[in-house]
Design an enzyme around this catalytic site. Structure first.
Site, PDB file in Angstrom:
ATOM      1  N   HIS A  28       0.899  -1.278  -0.180  1.00  7.31           N
ATOM      2  CA  HIS A  28      -0.085   0.072   0.034  1.00  7.31           C
ATOM      3  C   HIS A  28       0.918   1.232   0.033  1.00  7.31           C
ATOM      4  O   HIS A  28       0.713   1.942   0.776  1.00  7.31           O
ATOM      5  CB  HIS A  28      -1.010  -0.034   1.105  1.00  7.31           C
ATOM      6  CG  HIS A  28      -0.630  -0.635   2.462  1.00  7.31           C
ATOM      7  ND1 HIS A  28       0.010  -0.133   3.367  1.00  7.31           N
ATOM      8  CD2 HIS A  28      -1.318  -1.596   3.011  1.00  7.31           C
ATOM      9  CE1 HIS A  28       0.137  -0.917   4.325  1.00  7.31           C
ATOM     10  NE2 HIS A  28      -0.708  -1.984   4.349  1.00  7.31           N
ATOM     11  N   HIS A  82      -2.217  -9.458  15.547  1.00 10.35           N
ATOM     12  CA  HIS A  82      -2.501  -8.191  14.792  1.00 10.35           C
ATOM     13  C   HIS A  82      -3.460  -8.713  13.694  1.00 10.35           C
ATOM     14  O   HIS A  82      -3.382  -9.733  12.914  1.00 10.35           O
ATOM     15  CB  HIS A  82      -1.390  -7.832  14.064  1.00 10.35           C
ATOM     16  CG  HIS A  82      -1.197  -6.524  13.309  1.00 10.35           C
ATOM     17  ND1 HIS A  82      -2.138  -5.575  13.451  1.00 10.35           N
ATOM     18  CD2 HIS A  82      -0.484  -6.350  12.130  1.00 10.35           C
ATOM     19  CE1 HIS A  82      -1.932  -4.698  12.488  1.00 10.35           C
ATOM     20  NE2 HIS A  82      -0.635  -5.233  11.559  1.00 10.35           N
ATOM     21  N   GLU A  84      -4.552  -7.139  10.810  1.00 14.27           N
ATOM     22  CA  GLU A  84      -4.261  -6.696   9.462  1.00 14.27           C
ATOM     23  C   GLU A  84      -4.121  -7.948   8.369  1.00 14.27           C
ATOM     24  O   GLU A  84      -3.518  -9.019   8.827  1.00 14.27           O
ATOM     25  CB  GLU A  84      -2.895  -5.867   9.323  1.00 14.27           C
ATOM     26  CG  GLU A  84      -2.989  -4.991   7.720  1.00 14.27           C
ATOM     27  CD  GLU A  84      -1.768  -4.012   7.779  1.00 14.27           C
ATOM     28  OE1 GLU A  84      -1.331  -3.630   8.661  1.00 14.27           O
ATOM     29  OE2 GLU A  84      -1.996  -3.253   6.629  1.00 14.27           O
ATOM     30  N   ASP A  86      -2.272  -9.251   6.152  1.00  8.41           N
ATOM     31  CA  ASP A  86      -1.246  -9.895   5.732  1.00  8.41           C
ATOM     32  C   ASP A  86      -0.799 -10.890   7.011  1.00  8.41           C
ATOM     33  O   ASP A  86      -0.248 -11.744   6.495  1.00  8.41           O
ATOM     34  CB  ASP A  86       0.112  -9.167   5.530  1.00  8.41           C
ATOM     35  CG  ASP A  86       0.006  -7.953   6.563  1.00  8.41           C
ATOM     36  OD1 ASP A  86      -0.946  -7.570   7.168  1.00  8.41           O
ATOM     37  OD2 ASP A  86       1.162  -7.498   6.715  1.00  8.41           O
ATOM     38  N   HIS A 148       0.916  -1.178  14.860  1.00  7.30           N
ATOM     39  CA  HIS A 148       0.644  -0.133  14.399  1.00  7.30           C
ATOM     40  C   HIS A 148      -1.155   0.309  14.130  1.00  7.30           C
ATOM     41  O   HIS A 148      -1.273   1.288  13.466  1.00  7.30           O
ATOM     42  CB  HIS A 148       1.470   0.278  13.245  1.00  7.30           C
ATOM     43  CG  HIS A 148       1.244  -0.624  11.983  1.00  7.30           C
ATOM     44  ND1 HIS A 148       0.539   0.036  10.800  1.00  7.30           N
ATOM     45  CD2 HIS A 148       0.885  -1.737  11.986  1.00  7.30           C
ATOM     46  CE1 HIS A 148       0.374  -1.134  10.106  1.00  7.30           C
ATOM     47  NE2 HIS A 148       0.530  -2.324  10.868  1.00  7.30           N
ATOM     48  N   ASP A 167       4.253  -6.582  13.921  1.00  4.49           N
ATOM     49  CA  ASP A 167       5.018  -6.012  12.796  1.00  4.49           C
ATOM     50  C   ASP A 167       6.103  -5.263  13.569  1.00  4.49           C
ATOM     51  O   ASP A 167       7.191  -5.039  12.706  1.00  4.49           O
ATOM     52  CB  ASP A 167       3.902  -4.733  12.299  1.00  4.49           C
ATOM     53  CG  ASP A 167       3.090  -5.333  11.295  1.00  4.49           C
ATOM     54  OD1 ASP A 167       3.360  -6.414  10.917  1.00  4.49           O
ATOM     55  OD2 ASP A 167       2.219  -4.458  10.876  1.00  4.49           O
ATOM     56  N   TYR A 195      11.576   0.202   7.004  1.00  5.42           N
ATOM     57  CA  TYR A 195      10.210  -0.483   7.303  1.00  5.42           C
ATOM     58  C   TYR A 195       9.805   0.646   8.529  1.00  5.42           C
ATOM     59  O   TYR A 195       8.777   1.078   8.766  1.00  5.42           O
ATOM     60  CB  TYR A 195      10.503  -1.867   7.955  1.00  5.42           C
ATOM     61  CG  TYR A 195       9.132  -2.515   8.512  1.00  5.42           C
ATOM     62  CD1 TYR A 195       8.532  -3.306   7.545  1.00  5.42           C
ATOM     63  CD2 TYR A 195       8.921  -2.264   9.766  1.00  5.42           C
ATOM     64  CE1 TYR A 195       7.443  -3.800   7.997  1.00  5.42           C
ATOM     65  CE2 TYR A 195       7.649  -3.026  10.151  1.00  5.42           C
ATOM     66  CZ  TYR A 195       6.939  -3.930   9.383  1.00  5.42           C
ATOM     67  OH  TYR A 195       5.839  -4.429  10.077  1.00  5.42           O
ATOM     68  N   HIS A 228       7.288 -10.191  10.301  1.00  8.45           N
ATOM     69  CA  HIS A 228       7.980  -9.844   8.769  1.00  8.45           C
ATOM     70  C   HIS A 228       9.531  -9.791   8.939  1.00  8.45           C
ATOM     71  O   HIS A 228      10.029  -9.320   9.895  1.00  8.45           O
ATOM     72  CB  HIS A 228       7.687  -8.574   8.256  1.00  8.45           C
ATOM     73  CG  HIS A 228       6.061  -8.197   7.912  1.00  8.45           C
ATOM     74  ND1 HIS A 228       5.469  -8.935   6.951  1.00  8.45           N
ATOM     75  CD2 HIS A 228       5.333  -7.280   8.518  1.00  8.45           C
ATOM     76  CE1 HIS A 228       4.304  -8.560   6.857  1.00  8.45           C
ATOM     77  NE2 HIS A 228       4.157  -7.452   7.821  1.00  8.45           N
TER      78      HIS A 228
HETATM   79 FE1  FEO Z   1       0.352  -4.069  10.136  1.00  8.97          FE
HETATM   80 FE2  FEO Z   1       2.370  -6.766   8.698  1.00  8.97          FE
HETATM   81  O1  FEO Z   1       0.459  -5.935   9.168  1.00  8.97           O
END
Ligand code: FEO
Length: 400
Positions: A28, A82, A84, A86, A148, A167, A195, A228
């Site tokens: 994004h 989390h 989100e 992903d 976040h 994250d 990042y 990640h």
């Molecule tokens: Fe905030 Fe890797 O998702």
């Protein structure tokens, strides 16, 4: 193919069962030049527990890695640190397949997951500081709201001193190596900073509070396992110190000159500004938007103290690529900058004022009036740009 995906052992009881996304280049708006990983972890405790899942299209890879160490139907608990997508995109299907006894998330996470997906199973909310027994192991949850997302939390595996940090402390880096100590440190430094600058920067005040809060708990960490990029298992203080440094946003003797140009007039002004900034004793990073991406600009800005922004005027506005970058930078809330605007124009010349307005909203301290020039800058204009650069450098050096 599925038989070739294996879990990677992290500790005696913990396995990495995530997925590697070698292809992704846009997250994004953040350009992920080296791809990414979506990390999920399996704890082979009495209660077999899966920490986070992966992006929807990577579910089979994760399930294959899980199956390489245990029958997935033996998973008792799933913890979502989390919401989100992903990390949760494959969660609904995993729940349907595995039928876990319980699914846990923070209170906000439990709501957010239900808002994102159709999940029939109850999601059990956990509180900040609450512990969950896995039989022979214990997880302790720590809310990290707005790091976040509002739902974000850490899970800490007490006996292994292992922090599942979602994250935080991660990076977008697809690699065949799973541990940071196996990777090229220069790549890790670059990707971790990129990042932070592109995702975590606006929440820097919360990062500082969180570091204080975690320090106060007296917990120690042997391993940090983010969602990640590689896992930190050696010298983990290094990445925590880097977060503390980036969050403090203490400027260094560095300037970023970001500019767009049509027929090289604004470029000439940028070069003169850059020469003045360098003459004033700053390291200067020139960033022509023809060849750099917004993610690179914020990476360079992470340790800079001066920001010069230039655009010609097109149809009464700054060039659209500059509006893009300024919108992005403003949202990331960099602090402690001095700056100035400049640009050429043909007949109306609104761009410089527009840029100055954005810099004012960002609370960038003005080093001087923006410089506008009709058509092509002459030597006098370029000297003014040079002098404004020097003034900006002196202002910054006075604060260091
Ligand atoms: Fe905030 Fe890797 O998702």
């Amino acid at each position: 193919m599925k038989d070739s995906f294996k879990a990677v052992q992290v500790t005696e009881d913990v396995w990495w069962v995530g997925a590697i996304d070698w292809n992704i280049r846009d997250f994004h708006g953040y350009t992920t030049k080296r791809g990414s990983t979506y990390n999920a972890y399996l704890i082979l405790a009495d209660k077999v527990t899966l920490i986070d899942t992966v992006k929807a299209g990577f579910r089979m890879e994760m399930m294959a890695r899980i199956a390489s160490v245990i029958d997935p139907e033996k998973i008792d608990y799933i913890v979502s640190n989390h919401s989100e997508m992903d990390h949760s995109g494959s969660l609904p299907e995993v729940i349907r397949t595995v039928k876990p006894e319980k699914v846990f998330a923070s209170a906000i996470g439990a709501k957010t997951l239900k808002e994102h997906f159709t999940i029939d199973q109850e999601i059990t909310p956990v509180k900040d500081g609450e512990s969950l027994s896995l039989g022979n192991r214990t997880l302790t949850f720590m809310e990290t709201r707005m790091l976040h997302w509002p739902d974000s939390m850490f899970s800490y595996l007490n006996e292994e001193q292992l922090l599942f940090s979602q994250d935080a402390f991660g990076m977008h880096y697809a690699s065949s190596e799973r541990f940071a100590d196996e990777c090229n440190p220069a790549i890790l430094d670059y990707e971790a900073a990129t990042y932070y600058a592109n995702i975590i920067l606006p929440y820097s005040p919360l990062v500082l509070k969180l570091i204080d809060k975690v320090t106060a708990t007296g917990l120690s960490f042997k391993i940090i396992a983010p969602d990640h990029g590689p896992i930190w298992r050696k010298e983990i203080g290094g990445i925590i110190e880097k977060y503390a440094k980036w969050a403090a946003q203490k400027p260094e003797a560095k300037a970023v000159v970001v500019f767009a140009t049509m027929w090289h007039s604004t470029e000439k002004m940028a070069r003169a500004m850059g020469e003045g900034l360098a003459a004033g004793g700053l390291h200067v990073k020139m960033m022509p938007l023809e060849v750099v991406h917004r993610s690179d600009v914020v990476y360079e800005l992470l340790n800079a103290g001066a920001l010069a922004v230039g655009s010609p005027t097109l149809n009464n506005h700054m060039l659209p690529q500059m509006a893009d970058v300024l919108t992005y930078i403003k949202g990331l809330k960099p602090k402690n900058l001095v700056g100035a605007a400049f640009g050429s124009y043909g007949w109306s010349g609104e761009a410089v004022k527009e840029i100055e307005d954005v810099l004012a909203e960002m609370k960038v301290e003005k080093a001087g009036e923006g410089i506008r020039v009709k058509n092509v800058p002459d030597d006098a204009v370029l000297k003014n740009c040079y002098e404004l650069g020097k003034t900006m450098a002196e202002m910054l050096r006075g604060k260091l």
